[in-house]
Design an enzyme around this catalytic site. Structure first.
Site, short mmCIF file in Angstrom:
data_model
loop_
_atom_site.label_atom_id
_atom_site.label_comp_id
_atom_site.label_asym_id
_atom_site.label_seq_id
_atom_site.Cartn_x
_atom_site.Cartn_y
_atom_site.Cartn_z
N GLY A 68 -27.88 0.99 0.56
CA GLY A 68 -26.91 1.68 -0.29
C GLY A 68 -27.12 1.40 -1.76
CE LYS B 262 -4.49 0.84 0.31
NZ LYS B 262 -5.60 0.07 -0.23
CB VAL C 184 -21.15 -1.77 -5.53
CG1 VAL C 184 -21.22 -3.29 -5.55
CG2 VAL C 184 -19.73 -1.31 -5.82
N GLY D 126 -25.54 2.94 -4.33
CA GLY D 126 -24.47 3.65 -5.03
C GLY D 126 -23.99 2.86 -6.24
P1 NAD Z 1 -20.85 4.65 -3.39
O1 NAD Z 1 -20.31 5.81 -2.63
O2 NAD Z 1 -21.06 4.76 -4.86
O3 NAD Z 1 -22.26 4.20 -2.76
C1 NAD Z 1 -22.53 4.15 -1.39
C2 NAD Z 1 -24.01 4.50 -1.23
O4 NAD Z 1 -24.38 4.29 0.14
C3 NAD Z 1 -24.33 5.97 -1.56
O5 NAD Z 1 -25.43 6.03 -2.43
C4 NAD Z 1 -24.65 6.58 -0.18
O6 NAD Z 1 -25.62 7.61 -0.27
C5 NAD Z 1 -25.18 5.36 0.54
N1 NAD Z 1 -25.13 5.45 1.99
C6 NAD Z 1 -24.11 5.93 2.75
N2 NAD Z 1 -24.42 5.82 4.06
C7 NAD Z 1 -25.66 5.26 4.12
C8 NAD Z 1 -26.53 4.90 5.18
N3 NAD Z 1 -26.20 5.09 6.47
N4 NAD Z 1 -27.73 4.35 4.88
C9 NAD Z 1 -28.09 4.17 3.59
N5 NAD Z 1 -27.31 4.49 2.54
C10 NAD Z 1 -26.11 5.04 2.81
O7 NAD Z 1 -19.89 3.42 -3.03
P2 NAD Z 1 -19.71 2.06 -3.85
O8 NAD Z 1 -18.55 2.18 -4.74
O9 NAD Z 1 -21.03 1.61 -4.38
O10 NAD Z 1 -19.25 1.09 -2.66
C11 NAD Z 1 -20.18 0.59 -1.70
C12 NAD Z 1 -19.41 -0.20 -0.65
O11 NAD Z 1 -18.72 -1.29 -1.27
C13 NAD Z 1 -18.33 0.61 0.08
O12 NAD Z 1 -18.25 0.14 1.41
C14 NAD Z 1 -17.05 0.26 -0.67
O13 NAD Z 1 -15.91 0.40 0.15
C15 NAD Z 1 -17.31 -1.19 -0.99
N6 NAD Z 1 -16.55 -1.67 -2.16
C16 NAD Z 1 -16.73 -1.11 -3.38
C17 NAD Z 1 -16.02 -1.58 -4.47
C18 NAD Z 1 -16.23 -1.00 -5.85
O14 NAD Z 1 -15.98 -1.72 -6.84
N7 NAD Z 1 -16.70 0.23 -5.97
C19 NAD Z 1 -15.12 -2.64 -4.32
C20 NAD Z 1 -14.96 -3.23 -3.04
C21 NAD Z 1 -15.69 -2.72 -1.96
#
Ligand code: NAD
Length: 363
Positions: free
Chosen positions: A182, A82, A186, A184
């Site tokens: 969530g 990292k 994913v 978002g």
């Molecule tokens: P993102 O920021 O696009 O989406 C997160 C969503 O969660 C947002 O829409 C936000 O408004 C919502 N949110 C936040 N707090 C909340 C709550 N208390 N209640 C309800 N909704 C809430 O993130 P993402 O890229 O979709 O990632 C989602 C999770 O998956 C994260 O924990 C991230 O670390 C993990 N992750 C993502 C990836 C990837 O490929 N993007 C890979 C591995 C892990």
């Protein structure tokens, strides 16, 4: 906190730390290499305004070790590393600084391969790539995998299906009630996959626009964010934040399975023990969400990036979760600990490492 780096490294089995300083650009960075037992140490570069140099070094060391576990458990032949750049990504990031960082990465001749993390973007990776070939997360026009979120979503749903098979004897999600937290990058993709599997989904998000989108485009119900834990469902699907399995939320849960993509969902390891005590099946987060990583790093394998091979490996998360169940049963361990052991056994198979009694750092 004052860190004694060499003692910390000997305790947790780290191989190397490089401190980077470039007076011309103001770059101050740390690159930590935990293990290269399975392959080059790989892991993103975080840019963060750390309060002290010790804190930055500790974060790099802790996150590097977490990457060793993530790759090993995911079946990816890479080691853990990292990078952290000390500074505020909104105000301190310049092209010159990123390029200076890229030259430091290059000086390791491939022992460390970098990528995107908090405070850095795909565009930043393209800038670093101008100075070194040792960058894995890249936009498609640079030969990278581009958007990895569909692979993350698919992997998390495969993990959910493995849990379903464990609980109900069939991986089918037909008619299973799911509470999805969530919507978002994913979560929105996982929602579509879960609906295709025939699940009955109730969603929530802090962002009302995203909830509106889900209600308008899919046959789902929605609840307020604080109500999602107590839904009468089969599966709780965390796709938002870490730390959401804690003293306050566990008593509210009425599901049999917890499976999603969110990182570090256990507030503390003891919450993993509590899930076990209550008979809840938990798809260990760093395995369930490894689909994006598996997809992204396929370009480092022989023959370069092959999307079909990458997606087939993402689907194998189903088998990995079953392997964790088998280890947990054989060793009488909680699932989160069995996942660590799966990783440790894979590394130990290639190199003798005395990691077996050490708690794992979380990414
Ligand atoms: P993102 O920021 O696009 O989406 C997160 C969503 O969660 C947002 O829409 C936000 O408004 C919502 N949110 C936040 N707090 C909340 C709550 N208390 N209640 C309800 N909704 C809430 O993130 P993402 O890229 O979709 O990632 C989602 C999770 O998956 C994260 O924990 C991230 O670390 C993990 N992750 C993502 C990836 C990837 O490929 N993007 C890979 C591995 C892990």
């Amino acid at each position: 906190m004052v860190l004694d780096p060499l003692s910390y490294m000997s305790r947790w089995g780290h191989k190397k730390v490089m401190l980077c300083h470039d007076p011309d650009t103001g770059l101050r960075a740390v690159i930590a290499i935990h293990s290269t037992a399975l392959g080059p140490a790989t892991g993103g570069t975080r840019m963060w305004p750390y309060e002290s140099d010790s804190q930055a070094m500790l974060d790099a060391l802790r996150l590097a070790r977490g990457m060793t576990y993530k790759y090993a458990a995911a079946g990816v032949d890479l080691g853990g590393g990292k990078g952290v750049i000390i500074g505020d990504p909104r105000t301190d990031k310049t092209e010159a600084l990123l390029r200076a960082y890229g030259r430091f990465v290059d000086s390791l001749h491939g022992e460390y391969i970098t990528g995107e993390d908090a405070g850095t973007t795909l565009e930043d990776m393209e800038t670093i790539y101008a100075e070194t070939d040792h960058v894995v997360t890249l936009p498609e026009h640079c030969g990278g995998a581009g958007d990895i979120s569909p692979a993350t979503a698919l992997g998390a749903v495969m993990a959910t299906k493995a849990c379903a098979e464990r609980v109900w004897g069939t991986p089918s999600l037909e008619g299973r009630r799911v509470a999805l937290q969530g919507l978002g990058t994913v979560g929105s993709k996982a929602l579509a996959l879960l609906l295709t599997e025939g699940a009955d989904v109730v969603v929530t998000d802090l962002d009302e626009q995203k909830v509106k989108w889900a209600l308008e485009t899919h046959a789902v119900a929605a609840v307020a964010p604080e109500e999602i834990y107590r839904q009468d469902v089969d599966i709780f699907a965390p796709y938002a934040l870490g730390g959401i399995i804690n003293d306050e939320t566990i008593p509210q849960l009425r599901c049999r399975i917890i499976a999603g993509s969110a990182n570090n969902i256990l507030a503390e390891e003891r919450h993993g023990d509590e899930l076990e005590r209550r008979g809840l099946v938990y798809a260990v987060d760093y395995v369930a969400n490894s689909g994006g990583t598996i997809f992204d790093t396929d370009r480092l394998r022989k023959g370069g990036f092959q999307p079909d091979r990458a997606m087939a490996n993402v689907r194998r998360i189903f088998e990995r979760i079953h392997e964790i169940f088998a280890i947990a049963a054989a060793r009488q361990l909680p699932l989160y600990r069995a996942a660590d052991l799966l990783a440790e056994q894979r590394i130990a198979g290639l190199k003798s490492l005395s990691l077996l009694d050490a708690p794992r750092a979380r990414t």
